[in-house]
Design an enzyme around this catalytic site. Structure first.
Site, short mmCIF file in Angstrom:
data_model
loop_
_atom_site.label_atom_id
_atom_site.label_comp_id
_atom_site.label_asym_id
_atom_site.label_seq_id
_atom_site.Cartn_x
_atom_site.Cartn_y
_atom_site.Cartn_z
N ASP A 6 0.84 -1.19 0.00
CA ASP A 6 0.00 0.00 0.00
C ASP A 6 0.87 1.24 0.00
O ASP A 6 1.44 1.63 1.03
CB ASP A 6 -0.92 -0.02 1.23
N GLU A 34 30.98 9.88 3.11
CA GLU A 34 31.57 9.87 4.45
C GLU A 34 30.53 10.32 5.48
O GLU A 34 30.59 11.43 6.00
CB GLU A 34 32.80 10.79 4.50
N GLU A 82 28.93 10.87 8.97
CA GLU A 82 29.35 10.92 10.37
C GLU A 82 28.14 10.74 11.28
O GLU A 82 27.00 10.97 10.87
CB GLU A 82 30.03 12.26 10.66
N GLU A 96 35.74 11.30 15.56
CA GLU A 96 35.71 12.59 14.88
C GLU A 96 36.02 13.72 15.87
O GLU A 96 36.38 13.48 17.02
CB GLU A 96 34.36 12.81 14.20
N GLU A 142 33.31 8.44 12.64
CA GLU A 142 33.26 8.30 11.19
C GLU A 142 33.82 6.94 10.81
O GLU A 142 34.83 6.49 11.35
CB GLU A 142 34.05 9.41 10.49
N HIS A 192 30.29 14.17 3.58
CA HIS A 192 31.04 14.59 2.41
C HIS A 192 30.89 13.54 1.31
O HIS A 192 30.93 12.33 1.59
CB HIS A 192 32.53 14.74 2.75
N ARG A 226 40.07 23.82 2.89
CA ARG A 226 38.88 23.08 3.32
C ARG A 226 37.72 24.00 3.73
O ARG A 226 36.68 23.51 4.13
CB ARG A 226 39.22 22.15 4.50
N GLU A 246 35.27 16.70 -3.96
CA GLU A 246 34.65 16.40 -2.67
C GLU A 246 33.66 17.51 -2.34
O GLU A 246 34.04 18.65 -2.11
CB GLU A 246 35.71 16.31 -1.56
N ARG A 272 31.30 19.09 0.28
CA ARG A 272 31.41 19.00 1.74
C ARG A 272 30.16 19.46 2.51
O ARG A 272 30.10 19.29 3.72
CB ARG A 272 32.61 19.84 2.20
#
Length: 442
Positions: free
Chosen positions: A52, A130, A132, A187, A194, A243, A314, A331, A333
């Site tokens: 359903d 990745e 976390e 982390e 992680e 990420h 970063r 990457e 982020r």
């Protein structure tokens, strides 16, 4: 592994499997399942198992509720933590009674966008996620508390990292289910962890994210802990991201790599990244889909706030890891683990493909720490910010035809409606901060 119908029936008998969970995902990313006894396995493998759909978030109305589950045979796995009665799992696509894919099935939405990439000559989108998570203690009734299970920090180990044994058992369970684990560690924030698993094609990666979440929560509960993928469970601490490393392949060749380029990136990679940056604000409603997501996306906690890229820095939203050759990738982020992985990868891919299709120019990299730049400096550099809250993100989503095309009109409309309800519930709630701030002041 690749399985046939006969393989699965044989393994189920040999391993004394008693029940099978036919698993699928609703529009908000929650895992759902229909559990059947092994006697019905043949029927399920013939795509004849009905359910359903009107009871599932973002699916269909009650007058059009009959839907079918089509198992992906390659997702067959026996749950290693269920030892008294053997239980297996198959991840399913959702189909309509007339045999057409259901337009609101998140897995089907990703598959549709992957076909668009294939039509452009890209045989695979490779993704390394990745996700976390935090571990909290539970009370005597098994309910989560706000008490962290450790006070560890980045890369700490026992006795500071009291989640080590739990994390190790999660890794063992994942490996028994076919994951290739590359690393696991504590982390930055206390109680935060992680576990990194090997990249895979986009569909398999999305399946793995869902399986990963299920395993983490299950094994944490066995340790008297509650695992949460909530982006920002605690004020004043880093939040949890997801990420997403990604690249496009043509056969066995990484289309993102060009050894003649000064940083090893092809024109395709640059156009793809330009598309990601172009649609970043409108993607945010999907990659960061909760009210709480925007509590993480603030300066000072390593989460990206600004729409920019760099080969090393970063602080921008997009980073280029150092590996080259087959491992050349970008990457992204800003996504967090509350995102529906199928929808999130679908909008990322479609944004990148739009950049390639229109040959969008990539802005210059930002190699300074954006967090310490003034607003005027960011304006001069042409660096926009991600949306400040879910409402703003939803507004941006509806302004972007490419994102609506990626999701489809059915999923866009239902997703928007569900998230508008969430925002309205949050907006009208009176929070403890307000009482603390205003009760005695006014």
């Amino acid at each position: 592994m690749s399985y046939t119908k006969e393989d699965i029936l044989r393994i189920a008998e040999e391993e004394n499997v008693r029940f099978i969970r036919l698993q699928f995902t609703d529009l908000l990313g929650a895992i759902k399942n229909v559990e059947i006894p092994v006697s019905q396995l043949g029927k399920a493998l013939d795509n004849k198992m009905m359910f359903d759909g009107s009871s599932i978030e973002g699916y269909v109305r009650i007058e059009e509720s009959d839907m079918y589950l089509y198992p992906d045979l390659d997702t067959w796995v026996i749950f290693p933590w269920v030892t008294d009665i053997r239980v297996a799992r198959l991840i399913c696509d959702v189909y309509m009674p007339d045999g057409t894919p259901f337009a609101g099935d998140p897995r089907g939405i990703l598959k549709r966008n992957l076909k668009e990439a294939e039509a452009m000559g890209f045989t695979e989108m490779m993704v390394g996620p990745e996700p976390e998570f935090f571990l909290f203690r539970t009370d005597a009734n098994g309910n989560p508390t706000e008490e962290l299970n450790d006070q560890g920090g980045y890369f700490d180990l026992a006795p500071t990292d009291l989640g080590e044994n739990c994390r190790r058992d999660i890794v063992i369970t994942l490996e028994e289910m076919g994951f290739e684990i590359e690393a696991s560690h504590h982390e930055v924030a206390p109680g935060q962890h992680e576990i990194d698993f090997k990249y895979a094609n986009a569909l398999q990666a999305a399946d793995q994210i869902q399986t990963f979440k299920l395993v983490v929560r299950t094994i944490a509960r066995q340790h008297g802990l509650h695992a949460t993928f909530m982006p920002k469970p605690l004020f004043g601490m880093n939040g949890s991201g997801m990420h997403c490393h990604q690249s496009l392949f043509r056969g066995g060749t990484n289309a993102f790599y060009d050894e003649s380029d000064d940083i090893g990136l092809s024109e395709i990679a640059r156009h793809y990244m330009a598309g990601i940056l172009k649609h970043a604000r409108s993607m945010a409603a999907v990659t960061n889909p909760t009210v709480n997501s925007y509590k993480r996306l603030v300066p000072g906690y390593e989460a990206p706030v600004y729409v920019a890229w760099s080969a090393s820095n970063r602080s921008p939203m997009v980073r280029i890891p150092a590996s080259r050759g087959l491992s050349t990738r970008i990457e992204l982020r800003n996504p967090d683990p509350t995102a529906n992985p199928y929808l999130a990868l679908a909008v990322m891919l479609r944004a990148g493909l739009d950049g390639i299709d229109r040959q969008l120019n990539l802005p210059k990299p930002i190699d300074r720490n954006i967090y310490i730049m003034t607003e005027d400096e960011r304006i001069d550099e042409g660096i926009p910010s991600l949306p400040g809250d879910l409402k703003e993100a939803l507004h941006e989503l509806l302004r972007d035809d490419i994102m609506i095309t990626a999701l489809g009109e059915h999923a866009t409309a239902h997703f928007y409606e569900l998230k508008e309800i969430e925002w309205d519930m949050y907006r009208t709630q009176v929070h403890q901060w307000e009482r603390d701030q205003y009760m005695t002041l006014y």
